[in-house]
Design a protein around this motif. Structure first.
Motif, PDB file in Angstrom:
ATOM      1  N   VAL A  66       0.849  -1.193   0.000  1.00 33.10           N
ATOM      2  CA  VAL A  66       0.000   0.000   0.000  1.00 33.10           C
ATOM      3  C   VAL A  66       0.885   1.243   0.000  1.00 33.10           C
ATOM      4  O   VAL A  66       2.076   1.185   0.360  1.00 33.10           O
ATOM      5  N   ASN A  67       0.295   2.370  -0.414  1.00 35.58           N
ATOM      6  CA  ASN A  67       1.006   3.655  -0.448  1.00 35.58           C
ATOM      7  C   ASN A  67       2.338   3.546  -1.195  1.00 35.58           C
ATOM      8  O   ASN A  67       3.370   4.045  -0.737  1.00 35.58           O
ATOM      9  N   VAL A  68       2.307   2.884  -2.329  1.00 41.88           N
ATOM     10  CA  VAL A  68       3.507   2.682  -3.128  1.00 41.88           C
ATOM     11  C   VAL A  68       3.616   3.821  -4.154  1.00 41.88           C
ATOM     12  O   VAL A  68       2.643   4.118  -4.856  1.00 41.88           O
ATOM     13  N   ARG A  69       4.767   4.438  -4.215  1.00 46.24           N
ATOM     14  CA  ARG A  69       4.981   5.493  -5.199  1.00 46.24           C
ATOM     15  C   ARG A  69       5.479   4.872  -6.497  1.00 46.24           C
ATOM     16  O   ARG A  69       6.570   4.317  -6.559  1.00 46.24           O
ATOM     17  N   ILE A  70       4.660   4.951  -7.520  1.00 44.99           N
ATOM     18  CA  ILE A  70       4.948   4.330  -8.810  1.00 44.99           C
ATOM     19  C   ILE A  70       4.811   5.378  -9.898  1.00 44.99           C
ATOM     20  O   ILE A  70       3.848   6.145  -9.923  1.00 44.99           O
ATOM     21  N   ARG A  71       5.765   5.392 -10.810  1.00 46.03           N
ATOM     22  CA  ARG A  71       5.709   6.330 -11.930  1.00 46.03           C
ATOM     23  C   ARG A  71       5.062   5.718 -13.159  1.00 46.03           C
ATOM     24  O   ARG A  71       4.351   6.401 -13.889  1.00 46.03           O
ATOM     25  N   ARG A  72       5.311   4.431 -13.403  1.00 48.18           N
ATOM     26  CA  ARG A  72       4.774   3.772 -14.595  1.00 48.18           C
ATOM     27  C   ARG A  72       4.172   2.423 -14.209  1.00 48.18           C
ATOM     28  O   ARG A  72       4.859   1.577 -13.643  1.00 48.18           O
ATOM     29  N   LEU A  73       2.902   2.270 -14.525  1.00 51.97           N
ATOM     30  CA  LEU A  73       2.166   1.043 -14.216  1.00 51.97           C
ATOM     31  C   LEU A  73       1.755   0.361 -15.512  1.00 51.97           C
ATOM     32  O   LEU A  73       1.156   0.984 -16.391  1.00 51.97           O
ATOM     33  N   GLN A  74       2.080  -0.913 -15.623  1.00 54.40           N
ATOM     34  CA  GLN A  74       1.685  -1.712 -16.784  1.00 54.40           C
ATOM     35  C   GLN A  74       0.674  -2.767 -16.337  1.00 54.40           C
ATOM     36  O   GLN A  74       0.884  -3.447 -15.333  1.00 54.40           O
ATOM     37  N   CYS A  75      -0.410  -2.902 -17.075  1.00 54.14           N
ATOM     38  CA  CYS A  75      -1.483  -3.829 -16.714  1.00 54.14           C
ATOM     39  C   CYS A  75      -1.767  -4.786 -17.863  1.00 54.14           C
ATOM     40  O   CYS A  75      -1.716  -4.402 -19.031  1.00 54.14           O
ATOM     41  N   ASP A  76      -2.092  -6.018 -17.513  1.00 56.17           N
ATOM     42  CA  ASP A  76      -2.397  -7.029 -18.522  1.00 56.17           C
ATOM     43  C   ASP A  76      -3.196  -8.143 -17.864  1.00 56.17           C
ATOM     44  O   ASP A  76      -3.314  -8.205 -16.629  1.00 56.17           O
ATOM     45  N   GLU A  77      -3.737  -9.050 -18.678  1.00 55.02           N
ATOM     46  CA  GLU A  77      -4.478 -10.202 -18.186  1.00 55.02           C
ATOM     47  C   GLU A  77      -3.872 -11.467 -18.785  1.00 55.02           C
ATOM     48  O   GLU A  77      -3.435 -11.460 -19.928  1.00 55.02           O
ATOM     49  N   LYS A 139       0.280   5.966  -4.688  1.00 52.04           N
ATOM     50  CA  LYS A 139       0.205   7.381  -4.325  1.00 52.04           C
ATOM     51  C   LYS A 139       0.975   8.201  -5.365  1.00 52.04           C
ATOM     52  O   LYS A 139       2.005   7.766  -5.881  1.00 52.04           O
ATOM     53  N   GLY A 140       0.460   9.383  -5.653  1.00 57.39           N
ATOM     54  CA  GLY A 140       1.097  10.234  -6.647  1.00 57.39           C
ATOM     55  C   GLY A 140       0.561   9.963  -8.046  1.00 57.39           C
ATOM     56  O   GLY A 140      -0.206   9.030  -8.287  1.00 57.39           O
ATOM     57  N   ARG A 141       0.992  10.794  -8.971  1.00 54.33           N
ATOM     58  CA  ARG A 141       0.567  10.660 -10.360  1.00 54.33           C
ATOM     59  C   ARG A 141       1.318   9.512 -11.029  1.00 54.33           C
ATOM     60  O   ARG A 141       2.505   9.303 -10.780  1.00 54.33           O
ATOM     61  N   VAL A 142       0.633   8.781 -11.880  1.00 55.84           N
ATOM     62  CA  VAL A 142       1.212   7.593 -12.482  1.00 55.84           C
ATOM     63  C   VAL A 142       0.857   7.554 -13.961  1.00 55.84           C
ATOM     64  O   VAL A 142      -0.183   8.062 -14.378  1.00 55.84           O
ATOM     65  N   GLN A 143       1.771   6.973 -14.744  1.00 53.42           N
ATOM     66  CA  GLN A 143       1.489   6.715 -16.156  1.00 53.42           C
ATOM     67  C   GLN A 143       1.056   5.268 -16.293  1.00 53.42           C
ATOM     68  O   GLN A 143       1.762   4.349 -15.880  1.00 53.42           O
ATOM     69  N   VAL A 144      -0.112   5.066 -16.882  1.00 52.59           N
ATOM     70  CA  VAL A 144      -0.705   3.731 -17.009  1.00 52.59           C
ATOM     71  C   VAL A 144      -0.683   3.303 -18.466  1.00 52.59           C
ATOM     72  O   VAL A 144      -1.046   4.073 -19.358  1.00 52.59           O
ATOM     73  N   PHE A 160      -8.654   6.365 -11.534  1.00 56.04           N
ATOM     74  CA  PHE A 160      -7.616   7.384 -11.392  1.00 56.04           C
ATOM     75  C   PHE A 160      -8.117   8.794 -11.688  1.00 56.04           C
ATOM     76  O   PHE A 160      -7.499   9.769 -11.252  1.00 56.04           O
ATOM     77  N   GLY A 161      -9.178   8.922 -12.449  1.00 55.17           N
ATOM     78  CA  GLY A 161      -9.663  10.241 -12.823  1.00 55.17           C
ATOM     79  C   GLY A 161      -8.655  10.981 -13.666  1.00 55.17           C
ATOM     80  O   GLY A 161      -8.082  10.443 -14.616  1.00 55.17           O
ATOM     81  N   ALA A 162      -8.399  12.242 -13.312  1.00 53.53           N
ATOM     82  CA  ALA A 162      -7.437  13.057 -14.048  1.00 53.53           C
ATOM     83  C   ALA A 162      -6.030  12.951 -13.486  1.00 53.53           C
ATOM     84  O   ALA A 162      -5.122  13.657 -13.941  1.00 53.53           O
ATOM     85  N   ASP A 163      -5.842  12.058 -12.515  1.00 57.38           N
ATOM     86  CA  ASP A 163      -4.547  11.961 -11.836  1.00 57.38           C
ATOM     87  C   ASP A 163      -3.671  10.882 -12.465  1.00 57.38           C
ATOM     88  O   ASP A 163      -2.938  10.186 -11.762  1.00 57.38           O
ATOM     89  N   CYS A 164      -3.748  10.697 -13.773  1.00 54.44           N
ATOM     90  CA  CYS A 164      -2.882   9.732 -14.433  1.00 54.44           C
ATOM     91  C   CYS A 164      -2.736  10.096 -15.901  1.00 54.44           C
ATOM     92  O   CYS A 164      -3.549  10.828 -16.467  1.00 54.44           O
ATOM     93  N   ASP A 165      -1.675   9.592 -16.493  1.00 61.51           N
ATOM     94  CA  ASP A 165      -1.439   9.701 -17.937  1.00 61.51           C
ATOM     95  C   ASP A 165      -1.622   8.300 -18.505  1.00 61.51           C
ATOM     96  O   ASP A 165      -0.847   7.396 -18.214  1.00 61.51           O
ATOM     97  N   VAL A 197      -5.067   8.068 -24.352  1.00 67.43           N
ATOM     98  CA  VAL A 197      -6.446   8.159 -23.879  1.00 67.43           C
ATOM     99  C   VAL A 197      -6.662   9.394 -23.017  1.00 67.43           C
ATOM    100  O   VAL A 197      -7.645  10.115 -23.180  1.00 67.43           O
ATOM    101  N   SER A 198      -5.736   9.666 -22.102  1.00 70.11           N
ATOM    102  CA  SER A 198      -5.868  10.828 -21.229  1.00 70.11           C
ATOM    103  C   SER A 198      -4.496  11.275 -20.760  1.00 70.11           C
ATOM    104  O   SER A 198      -3.549  10.484 -20.712  1.00 70.11           O
ATOM    105  N   GLY A 199      -4.392  12.563 -20.397  1.00 68.47           N
ATOM    106  CA  GLY A 199      -3.144  13.086 -19.883  1.00 68.47           C
ATOM    107  C   GLY A 199      -2.088  13.227 -20.955  1.00 68.47           C
ATOM    108  O   GLY A 199      -2.384  13.344 -22.158  1.00 68.47           O
ATOM    109  N   ASP A 200      -0.843  13.161 -20.522  1.00 67.27           N
ATOM    110  CA  ASP A 200       0.303  13.335 -21.423  1.00 67.27           C
ATOM    111  C   ASP A 200       1.327  12.240 -21.172  1.00 67.27           C
ATOM    112  O   ASP A 200       2.398  12.487 -20.601  1.00 67.27           O
ATOM    113  N   PRO A 201       1.052  10.999 -21.563  1.00 62.36           N
ATOM    114  CA  PRO A 201       2.005   9.908 -21.327  1.00 62.36           C
ATOM    115  C   PRO A 201       3.252  10.047 -22.189  1.00 62.36           C
ATOM    116  O   PRO A 201       3.184  10.518 -23.328  1.00 62.36           O
TER     117      PRO A 201
END
Length: 303
Positions: A66-77, A139-144, A160-165, A197-201
């Motif tokens: 929890v409360n991990v500061r991450i700059r870039r998150l990659q997701c897959d299934e 926590k913090g802004r992240v690029q997804v 994430f709303g507007a708090d991610c790229d 999709v959103s933000g500035d990745p």
């Protein structure tokens, strides 16, 4: 009476070293029956260890990652099945959890930490639950970055709303040749379509390579994910338990070859490499203590 019952349980329970050996076999890709043969214990013993370890590891992950500061998150299934493939499952079996099963994974591209995982279907509801869990741990802004699965669109925006790229990376495959149609691997990838999709990745870091490599590690580290075998899961509960065990071992006890430390150390969640014995003792701390045993009831024999 209670002290005597506790003593009996401790005598019947395997030692920490023995359970650590079985744990090591499980996370290195051995099936339940092979673990039982190598450890010289019953199949029921190994199965119970999976269930107990899984419940403890799930609680540990929820409380500590929890409360991990991450700059870039990659997701897959990653696909698998329980009991049988979806096309061969009856309605009664489907109600028991049989059929196609997807494991959602969120991986930090820098520390290689498995931030979140979820075992379930591949619909929009599952995507929403998965992304909400990811957002709650970061926590913090992240690029997804995700693949082109449309269920991610609403899920990422809600979580994430507007708090991610956010960017999608859709792979483009060419038409398979006659030789490739006889293979089990997908067709050859001939390109990728990047969609912001959103933000500035940052385009340099729009990738799902690390999480796809993690999918391979999961297939190699859990026998029930191996294709074309009879080691697939027979119960969805046991399948989810093994995924929870693997996640804790991967994050806290497995040294990443490139980082030369564990992902939890790279993310600042741990200061040392966990041993298998430490994971077993951690699991013991989460298991409920044996309660007081009730009185024996005598059976009446009728003439």
């Amino acid at each position: 009476m209670e002290e005597a019952f506790t003593t009996i349980l401790s005598m019947n329970r395997l030692s920490v070293s023995d359970r650590a050996k079985i744990l090591g076999m499980l996370v290195e890709g051995n099936s339940l029956r092979s673990c039982a043969r190598m450890a010289d214990v019953s199949l029921n013993t190994v199965t119970k260890l999976v269930v107990d370890f899984g419940a403890a590891c799930e609680q540990f992950h929820n409380q500590n990652v929890v409360n991990v500061r991450i700059r870039r998150l990659q997701c897959d299934e990653i696909w698998c099945f329980v009991g049988a493939k979806a096309k061969n499952v009856t309605l009664e079996q489907k109600a028991q959890g049989w059929g196609d099963t997807w494991t959602w994974t969120g991986l930090c591209a820098d520390s290689k930490l498995c931030v979140s995982y979820l075992v379930g279907g591949r619909s929009a509801d599952w995507a929403m639950e998965f992304m909400l869990d990811c957002a709650a741990r970061i926590k913090g802004r992240v690029q997804v970055t995700t693949d082109g699965h449309k269920a991610y669109l609403e899920a990422v925006e809600t979580a994430f709303g507007a708090d991610c790229d956010y960017a999608m990376l859709q792979k483009i495959y060419g038409a398979p040749s006659d030789e490739e149609t006889r293979r089990y691997s997908p067709a050859r990838c001939i390109g990728c379509d990047l969609k912001v999709v959103s933000g500035d990745p940052d385009p340099k870091h729009v990738s799902t390579s690390y999480v796809e490599r993690h999918n391979l590690s999961m297939r190699m580290g859990m026998r029930r994910f191996t294709r074309l075998t009879n080691a697939f899961s027979k119960k969805i509960q046991n399948h989810a338990a093994m995924v929870a065990i693997y996640a804790v071992h991967y994050n806290f006890a497995r040294i990443h070859k490139t980082l030369r430390i564990t992902p939890s150390m790279a993310a600042g969640l741990s200061d040392h490499v966990w041993s298998l014995e430490e994971i077993v003792m951690m699991a013991d701390s989460y298991m409920p203590k044996p309660g007081k045993r009730g009185p024996y009831k005598t059976k009446r024999i009728s003439n």
